[in-house]
Design an enzyme around this catalytic site. Structure first.
Site, mmCIF file in Angstrom:
data_model
loop_
_atom_site.group_PDB
_atom_site.id
_atom_site.type_symbol
_atom_site.label_atom_id
_atom_site.label_comp_id
_atom_site.label_asym_id
_atom_site.label_seq_id
_atom_site.Cartn_x
_atom_site.Cartn_y
_atom_site.Cartn_z
ATOM 1 C CD GLU A 80 133.809 -12.161 -6.026
ATOM 2 O OE1 GLU A 80 133.248 -12.706 -7.003
ATOM 3 O OE2 GLU A 80 134.949 -11.660 -6.071
ATOM 4 C CB CYS A 142 137.654 -15.159 -0.840
ATOM 5 S SG CYS A 142 138.974 -14.158 -0.137
ATOM 6 C CG HIS A 164 137.534 -10.729 -3.752
ATOM 7 N ND1 HIS A 164 136.883 -11.820 -4.267
ATOM 8 C CD2 HIS A 164 138.555 -11.230 -2.982
ATOM 9 C CE1 HIS A 164 137.472 -12.929 -3.831
ATOM 10 N NE2 HIS A 164 138.479 -12.601 -3.048
HETATM 11 N N1 PCA Z 1 141.821 -13.232 -0.270
HETATM 12 C C1 PCA Z 1 141.939 -14.634 -0.613
HETATM 13 C C2 PCA Z 1 141.920 -15.372 0.686
HETATM 14 C C3 PCA Z 1 142.128 -14.347 1.741
HETATM 15 C C4 PCA Z 1 141.937 -13.061 1.069
HETATM 16 O O1 PCA Z 1 141.897 -11.945 1.636
HETATM 17 C C5 PCA Z 1 140.925 -15.098 -1.644
HETATM 18 O O2 PCA Z 1 140.553 -14.288 -2.503
HETATM 19 O O3 PCA Z 1 140.506 -16.246 -1.620
#
Ligand code: PCA
Length: 199
Positions: A80, A142, A164
């Site tokens: 990100e 996240c 992610h």
């Molecule tokens: N993904 C979510 C919250 C927990 C996770 O593993 C997110 O992308 O916010």
């Protein structure tokens, strides 16, 4: 030896498995490159996730922080670029729904990742793993954790940020909707590659 705080999340919403949980548990205590890994599993709750990660940062005083989250539906590993000062969206694991809520009332609009995200993507691709920079970590937990860590470390020269990852096969196979997935082995390998890239 340097210390890396590696965080992952528990399952949430329609995802009964969170592949980041397995990765964090597997790598906890291992040494990769210059880093000894300290794994931390976070709850998907607004009132706890930020505090837990802050406690760990204060306790461990890590030399680097990589937080992992599942992005069910994405095809690639996506480091990100930015975290924003906003909480909004689906209910958390305690049923809490927030709309347009800042993470810190007086915090800046956003923080850029302090991880070498371009190098992560290039190195992953060199190893044959699809990867691309993502320009939004969303407004759910996240993003909340990414922003909280970057806010806490804003005056420190500590690489920190969020990545992610796609669903694992074991998760995707049980979803009502078809989503792209990777083998757990490849997901783990991709995370190791990113850790190895850190200075
Ligand atoms: N993904 C979510 C919250 C927990 C996770 O593993 C997110 O992308 O916010």
């Amino acid at each position: 030896m340097k210390t890396l705080l590696l965080t992952g999340f528990e399952p949430f919403l329609d995802f009964p498995i969170n592949p980041t949980e397995k990765i964090v548990k597997e790598l906890d205590g291992q040494t990769i490159g210059d880093y000894q890994i300290k794994g931390l599993l976070l709850p998907v709750t607004y009132d706890e996730a930020g505090q837990r990660v802050l406690d760990a940062v204060n306790q461990i005083n890590p030399d680097a922080v990589i937080s992992l989250g599942l992005a069910g539906g994405r095809e690639n590993i996506t480091p990100e670029r930015i975290a924003i000062n906003c909480r909004d969206g689906a209910p958390d694991n305690k049923g809490v729904i927030l709309n347009d809520a800042p993470i810190y009332e007086d915090g800046p609009a956003g923080y850029f990742s302090k991880l070498p995200i371009r190098k992560f993507v290039e190195t992953l691709k060199e190893h044959g793993y699809p990867a691309e920079i993502s320009n939004t970590a969303g407004t759910y937990l996240c993003n909340n954790v990414m922003y909280t860590v970057l806010h806490a470390l804003k005056d420190k020269n500590v690489p920190a940020g969020f990545v992610h990852i796609p669903a694992s096969h074991e998760l995707a196979v049980n979803q009502k909707k078809r989503i792209p997935s990777w083998s757990s082995r490849d997901l783990l390998e991709a995370v190791k590659i990113m850790i190895n890239v850190l200075d």
